[in-house]
Motif scaffolding. Structure first.
Motif, PDB file in Angstrom:
ATOM      1  N   ASP A 243     -26.321  14.805  24.794  1.00 46.86           N
ATOM      2  CA  ASP A 243     -26.021  15.656  23.643  1.00 46.86           C
ATOM      3  C   ASP A 243     -25.465  14.774  22.531  1.00 46.86           C
ATOM      4  N   PRO A 244     -26.117  14.723  21.368  1.00 45.74           N
ATOM      5  CA  PRO A 244     -25.596  13.913  20.261  1.00 45.74           C
ATOM      6  C   PRO A 244     -24.425  14.605  19.573  1.00 45.74           C
ATOM      7  N   VAL A 245     -23.477  13.818  19.120  1.00 47.16           N
ATOM      8  CA  VAL A 245     -22.372  14.311  18.306  1.00 47.16           C
ATOM      9  C   VAL A 245     -22.360  13.479  17.026  1.00 47.16           C
ATOM     10  N   LEU A 246     -22.373  14.150  15.895  1.00 51.82           N
ATOM     11  CA  LEU A 246     -22.420  13.468  14.602  1.00 51.82           C
ATOM     12  C   LEU A 246     -21.108  13.646  13.851  1.00 51.82           C
ATOM     13  N   GLY A 247     -20.841  12.707  12.979  1.00 48.18           N
ATOM     14  CA  GLY A 247     -19.756  12.833  12.016  1.00 48.18           C
ATOM     15  C   GLY A 247     -20.207  12.160  10.736  1.00 48.18           C
ATOM     16  N   MET A 248     -20.223  12.895   9.650  1.00 49.80           N
ATOM     17  CA  MET A 248     -20.739  12.357   8.391  1.00 49.80           C
ATOM     18  C   MET A 248     -19.588  12.099   7.428  1.00 49.80           C
ATOM     19  N   GLU A 249     -19.555  10.908   6.872  1.00 51.25           N
ATOM     20  CA  GLU A 249     -18.566  10.539   5.862  1.00 51.25           C
ATOM     21  C   GLU A 249     -19.324  10.181   4.582  1.00 51.25           C
ATOM     22  N   VAL A 250     -19.146  10.993   3.560  1.00 53.42           N
ATOM     23  CA  VAL A 250     -19.866  10.788   2.298  1.00 53.42           C
ATOM     24  C   VAL A 250     -18.861  10.404   1.217  1.00 53.42           C
ATOM     25  N   HIS A 251     -19.122   9.266   0.588  1.00 54.70           N
ATOM     26  CA  HIS A 251     -18.307   8.820  -0.547  1.00 54.70           C
ATOM     27  C   HIS A 251     -19.060   9.139  -1.831  1.00 54.70           C
ATOM     28  N   VAL A 252     -18.410   9.830  -2.737  1.00 59.16           N
ATOM     29  CA  VAL A 252     -19.036  10.156  -4.014  1.00 59.16           C
ATOM     30  C   VAL A 252     -18.190   9.597  -5.149  1.00 59.16           C
ATOM     31  N   GLU A 253     -18.813   8.782  -5.992  1.00 59.88           N
ATOM     32  CA  GLU A 253     -18.153   8.283  -7.188  1.00 59.88           C
ATOM     33  C   GLU A 253     -18.116   9.393  -8.226  1.00 59.88           C
ATOM     34  N   LEU A 254     -16.943   9.670  -8.730  1.00 61.12           N
ATOM     35  CA  LEU A 254     -16.796  10.739  -9.723  1.00 61.12           C
ATOM     36  C   LEU A 254     -17.262  10.255 -11.094  1.00 61.12           C
ATOM     37  N   GLY A 255     -17.791  11.179 -11.860  1.00 57.81           N
ATOM     38  CA  GLY A 255     -18.346  10.828 -13.163  1.00 57.81           C
ATOM     39  C   GLY A 255     -17.320  10.855 -14.281  1.00 57.81           C
ATOM     40  N   THR A 256     -16.137  10.355 -14.023  1.00 52.89           N
ATOM     41  CA  THR A 256     -15.109  10.294 -15.060  1.00 52.89           C
ATOM     42  C   THR A 256     -15.409   9.152 -16.033  1.00 52.89           C
ATOM     43  N   THR A 257     -14.818   9.232 -17.200  1.00 46.52           N
ATOM     44  CA  THR A 257     -15.027   8.190 -18.199  1.00 46.52           C
ATOM     45  C   THR A 257     -14.273   6.921 -17.836  1.00 46.52           C
TER      46      THR A 257
END
Length: 498
Positions: A15-29
């Motif tokens: 049985d696979p177990v996943l964990g997703m970590e997403v980094h998003v750069e914010l569109g600040t000036t």
């Protein structure tokens, strides 16, 4: 090359177990803790200052726009927003981290305990539980020179660009994703796809995976079927396309399955995804939280968003993109295939803006998905970058609807705008596209076409009305194209019946 287990056997035995970590750069000036610009693609080390370079005595100040974006992300993910929280120092050494620590959030994330209902390919949804969304700063970028792979191994030297150091990040971490079985790679891709669409709809980031604005780390572990204890996980770092997310998860499942089937042990480590063949390769042993020696950041005051502010921000959360698409499709009354064409062309927002400018949705859809998409493809640019606005397209559609120009004239007008020859009105005037035909002259041309083609007239009278197209063509030629084809067709059919 790693030994791989057949995928069907993997999902039968484990049985696979996943964990997703997403980094998003914010569109600040500006950056997270200083006033340096965040624009992508600048000359190396030109968007830097003592704060983001970690100079002694330089003090950080929190970017309020980044905090607002982080709260909106948390709200869109159905998270609880923390009323009070501190930043922390995450200590580790890496050449592109000038302070030798990263300002992040540890035990007091801005948002926690949420979820996202993710649409899958078969029309069902999968609820992905969100552990946390926390604010932090990005690192700089290392460029390894002299090797064959662009990585540090085999390179002769490395260059450092600190322009990215300090750019605001929000890291979104899921809770363990269990029970997906053979669909685990699909669920992983669908989650990142949905999250990317949501973040773009929020307007908090351009989510350009090719530029690193959104980066995904895929955690994968396997446990024997029916077991309750998780297996040892690996973390495939910085996967930079939606397809690659699915490929990386599938590969890791097969690699780990082969090791476990042979009685081996999985090493907890980071791994690198290889775009060329879809494989992963070993990186470094994975640290635990204790290894980072977290402690509260002494140079920053706590973040304490007022409840009233959070309530105001909640009102700005847009409709989920996939639900919005379904609603629009229903309003338009079009098939799934037509809607897919609209989405694949990147035309949805352009069509909606054209309709908002007064054009019928069907006409707007036809122009953007057919003729204008072809023009964009010929130029090798995205549809939205064509030098024509939805308002101008609506203007062309209105001129055709009012029978001021023909459909052929409309294409000429659009071509003129695309070529930079002025506004729609300018091109129509310069090219003499406006229909200015004497009705009596048009009726005479129709009468002559009918008189000269008795065989076609008989076909039309016999019920083959499509044959009228031949007469319409002759009339349009006689009028040098300056007639409305629909009007000509009306006159032809009326003349045949008389």
């Amino acid at each position: 090359m790693d030994e791989l287990l057949d995928y069907d056997e993997v999902t039968t035995r484990f049985d696979p177990v996943l964990g997703m970590e997403v980094h998003v750069e914010l569109g600040t000036t500006t950056k997270m803790f200083c006033g340096c610009p965040t624009a992508f693609g600048a000359e190396p080390n030109t968007h830097v200052c003592p704060v983001c370079l970690g100079m002694p005595g330089a003090l950080p100040v929190v970017n309020s726009a980044a905090v607002e974006s982080a709260i909106r992300i948390g709200l869109a993910l159905n998270c609880t927003i923390r009323p009070w929280g501190r930043f922390a120092r995450k200590n580790y050494f890496y050449p592109d981290m000038p302070k030798n620590y990263q300002i992040s959030q540890y035990d007091e994330p801005i948002a926690s305990n949420g979820y996202l209902d993710v649409p899958l390919d078969d029309g069902t949804t999968w609820r992905v539980e969100i552990e946390r969304a926390h604010m932090e700063e990005d690192t700089g970028k290392s460029l390894h020179v002299g090797g064959a792979t662009g990585r540090i191994h085999g390179a002769t030297h490395s260059l450092l660009d600190f322009n990215r150091a300090g750019v605001p990040l929000v890291e979104i971490v899921t809770k363990p994703i269990e029970g997906a079985g053979e669909r685990a790679p699909e669920v992983a891709r669908a989650y990142v796809t949905a999250l990317r669409e949501l973040l773009f709809a929020l307007g908090v980031s351009d989510v350009r995976m090719d530029q690193g604005s959104l980066r995904c780390d895929c955690n994968v572990s396997l446990k024997p079927t029916g077991a309750t204890e998780f297996g040892t996980r690996t973390e495939t770092k910085n996967v930079n396309s939606l397809r690659s997310v699915e490929v990386a998860v599938r590969y890791e499942m097969r690699r780990q399955g082969a090791i476990l089937s042979d009685g081996g042990t999985i090493i907890q480590e980071t791994r690198h995804f290889q775009e060329a063949d879809g494989s992963t390769s070993d990186g470094r042993r994975k640290e635990t939280a204790e290894d980072y020696r977290y402690f509260p950041e002494p140079d920053l005051t706590p973040v304490a968003p007022a409840a009233e502010w959070v309530t105001e921000l909640k009102q700005t959360i847009p409709e989920l993109p996939w639900l919005r698409r379904a609603r629009i499709q229903q309003e338009w009354g079009v098939s799934d295939a037509v809607m897919r064409d609209v989405i694949n062309a990147g035309a949805l927002e352009l069509i909606l803006q054209t309709a908002a400018a007064g054009a019928p949705a069907e006409s707007a859809r036809s122009w953007w998905v057919a003729y204008l998409t072809q023009q964009a493809n010929d130029r090798g640019i995205p549809l939205a970058e064509l030098p024509i606005s939805p308002t101008q397209v609506a203007e062309v559609i209105a001129l055709v609807g009012a029978r001021t120009i023909t459909t052929a004239g409309a294409r000429t007008a659009v071509d003129g705008v695309l070529a930079g020859r002025g506004s729609v009105a300018d091109v129509v005037a310069a090219e003499g596209l406006a229909i200015a035909i004497d009705e009596s002259a048009l009726e005479q041309a129709v009468a002559e076409a009918i008189a000269n083609n008795p065989d076609i007239v008989e076909k039309i009278r016999g019920g083959k009305t499509k044959a009228a197209g031949a007469l319409v063509g002759q009339v349009m030629k006689a009028m040098k194209g300056k007639a409305d084809a629909a009007r000509v067709n009306e006159l032809v059919l009326a003349g045949v019946d008389s």
